[in-house]
Design a protein around this motif. Structure first.
Motif, mmCIF file in Angstrom:
data_model
loop_
_atom_site.group_PDB
_atom_site.id
_atom_site.type_symbol
_atom_site.label_atom_id
_atom_site.label_comp_id
_atom_site.label_asym_id
_atom_site.label_seq_id
_atom_site.Cartn_x
_atom_site.Cartn_y
_atom_site.Cartn_z
ATOM 1 N N VAL A 146 49.733 43.811 34.998
ATOM 2 C CA VAL A 146 49.375 44.545 33.780
ATOM 3 C C VAL A 146 49.020 45.990 34.113
ATOM 4 N N LEU A 147 48.212 46.190 35.159
ATOM 5 C CA LEU A 147 47.757 47.533 35.515
ATOM 6 C C LEU A 147 48.872 48.418 36.073
ATOM 7 N N LYS A 148 49.987 47.827 36.485
ATOM 8 C CA LYS A 148 51.139 48.624 36.926
ATOM 9 C C LYS A 148 51.744 49.405 35.763
ATOM 10 N N THR A 149 51.591 48.870 34.559
ATOM 11 C CA THR A 149 52.242 49.454 33.389
ATOM 12 C C THR A 149 51.262 50.012 32.362
ATOM 13 N N ILE A 150 50.131 49.354 32.205
ATOM 14 C CA ILE A 150 49.179 49.729 31.151
ATOM 15 C C ILE A 150 47.941 50.347 31.790
ATOM 16 N N PRO A 151 47.541 51.550 31.338
ATOM 17 C CA PRO A 151 46.341 52.181 31.898
ATOM 18 C C PRO A 151 45.097 51.304 31.727
ATOM 19 N N GLY A 152 44.225 51.343 32.717
ATOM 20 C CA GLY A 152 43.021 50.524 32.718
ATOM 21 C C GLY A 152 42.180 50.665 31.461
ATOM 22 N N GLN A 153 42.063 51.868 30.922
ATOM 23 C CA GLN A 153 41.243 52.060 29.716
ATOM 24 C C GLN A 153 41.827 51.311 28.516
ATOM 25 N N LYS A 154 43.151 51.236 28.447
ATOM 26 C CA LYS A 154 43.771 50.472 27.351
ATOM 27 C C LYS A 154 43.533 48.980 27.544
ATOM 28 N N VAL A 155 43.540 48.529 28.785
ATOM 29 C CA VAL A 155 43.252 47.124 29.076
ATOM 30 C C VAL A 155 41.809 46.809 28.679
ATOM 31 N N LEU A 156 40.906 47.730 29.028
ATOM 32 C CA LEU A 156 39.488 47.512 28.726
ATOM 33 C C LEU A 156 39.179 47.563 27.235
ATOM 34 N N ALA A 157 40.065 48.167 26.457
ATOM 35 C CA ALA A 157 39.864 48.182 25.007
ATOM 36 C C ALA A 157 40.050 46.793 24.420
ATOM 37 N N ILE A 158 40.703 45.901 25.179
ATOM 38 C CA ILE A 158 40.987 44.560 24.676
ATOM 39 C C ILE A 158 40.257 43.480 25.454
ATOM 40 N N LEU A 159 40.190 43.604 26.779
ATOM 41 C CA LEU A 159 39.550 42.575 27.599
ATOM 42 C C LEU A 159 38.084 42.899 27.857
ATOM 43 N N PRO A 160 37.226 41.885 27.886
ATOM 44 C CA PRO A 160 35.792 42.116 28.132
ATOM 45 C C PRO A 160 35.501 42.217 29.633
ATOM 46 N N ASP A 161 36.025 43.247 30.264
ATOM 47 C CA ASP A 161 35.823 43.499 31.688
ATOM 48 C C ASP A 161 35.286 44.896 31.864
ATOM 49 N N THR A 162 35.065 45.279 33.105
ATOM 50 C CA THR A 162 34.738 46.657 33.462
ATOM 51 C C THR A 162 35.864 47.167 34.344
ATOM 52 N N MET A 163 35.946 48.479 34.522
ATOM 53 C CA MET A 163 36.983 49.033 35.391
ATOM 54 C C MET A 163 36.803 48.533 36.815
ATOM 55 N N VAL A 164 35.569 48.467 37.263
ATOM 56 C CA VAL A 164 35.291 47.968 38.612
ATOM 57 C C VAL A 164 35.742 46.506 38.722
ATOM 58 N N GLY A 165 35.462 45.713 37.697
ATOM 59 C CA GLY A 165 35.875 44.318 37.702
ATOM 60 C C GLY A 165 37.391 44.173 37.717
ATOM 61 N N LEU A 166 38.087 45.008 36.919
ATOM 62 C CA LEU A 166 39.546 44.957 36.913
ATOM 63 C C LEU A 166 40.113 45.319 38.281
ATOM 64 N N LYS A 167 39.571 46.381 38.862
ATOM 65 C CA LYS A 167 40.062 46.798 40.183
ATOM 66 C C LYS A 167 39.758 45.734 41.226
ATOM 67 N N GLY A 168 38.588 45.146 41.146
ATOM 68 C CA GLY A 168 38.231 44.078 42.075
ATOM 69 C C GLY A 168 39.159 42.886 41.928
ATOM 70 N N MET A 169 39.455 42.511 40.695
ATOM 71 C CA MET A 169 40.352 41.380 40.450
ATOM 72 C C MET A 169 41.756 41.706 40.946
ATOM 73 N N ALA A 170 42.202 42.942 40.701
ATOM 74 C CA ALA A 170 43.552 43.338 41.103
ATOM 75 C C ALA A 170 43.724 43.353 42.617
ATOM 76 N N THR A 171 42.636 43.538 43.335
ATOM 77 C CA THR A 171 42.736 43.584 44.797
ATOM 78 C C THR A 171 42.482 42.228 45.443
ATOM 79 N N LEU A 172 42.162 41.231 44.654
ATOM 80 C CA LEU A 172 41.893 39.896 45.189
ATOM 81 C C LEU A 172 43.096 39.420 46.007
ATOM 82 N N GLY A 173 42.831 39.091 47.258
ATOM 83 C CA GLY A 173 43.887 38.618 48.148
ATOM 84 C C GLY A 173 44.725 39.728 48.749
ATOM 85 N N GLN A 174 44.395 40.976 48.425
ATOM 86 C CA GLN A 174 45.190 42.104 48.901
ATOM 87 C C GLN A 174 44.514 42.897 50.014
#
Length: 148
Positions: free
Chosen positions: A109-137
């Motif tokens: 999702v973050l490859k195509t949609i800017p994080g702020q647009k994702v956060l407008a819909i999902l109940p996360d934080t930018m730090v949480g999104l980045k942390g989730m995106a790096t899981l296993g990486q």
């Protein structure tokens, strides 16, 4: 079960609805409806000449805000006790995320949609999104630093 479009004037919120989201969650729902449209029918039951909303009370509030005139609804015929039980089931039966699959999903999702647009819909934080995106990486130390 029947699916019909009902005039918004005949729909009433369930006075006993216990699901009361805060303004931030309502804003996320508002953003989701604005971006994706209204894609989930309300679940209602007939009460006299009106219909009581069993699932979708928050969506109904926003649809009124958006001046929608007709709403797709699933009509069920339930007594008071079964209606309340069904509403609770619809609001509280959820699965648990597979974190590996969620991490992959968030990365895509973050490859195509800017994080702020994702956060407008999902109940996360930018730090949480980045942390989730790096899981296993990356290393565990780097992951824990991002997750904090």
């Amino acid at each position: 079960m029947e699916i019909v479009e009902l005039p918004i004037e005949v729909l009433k919120e369930a006075a006993w609805n216990v699901n009361q989201p805060n303004e931030a969650m309502l804003q996320r729902l508002r953003s989701s409806i604005q971006q994706f449209g209204f894609v989930q029918n309300l679940v209602v039951r007939p009460i006299g000449s009106e219909y009581e909303v069993l699932s979708g009370n928050q969506r109904l509030k926003l649809l009124r805000e958006f001046n929608v005139s007709k709403v797709p609804c699933v009509i069920v015929n339930l007594d008071d006790a079964h209606a309340r039980l069904f509403a609770q089931a619809l609001n509280h039966i959820h699965g648990d995320d597979d974190l590996g699959l969620r991490a992959e999903l968030i990365r895509e999702v973050l490859k195509t949609i800017p994080g702020q647009k994702v956060l407008a819909i999902l109940p996360d934080t930018m730090v949480g999104l980045k942390g989730m995106a790096t899981l296993g990486q990356e290393t565990m130390a780097g992951y824990l630093q991002n997750w904090e």
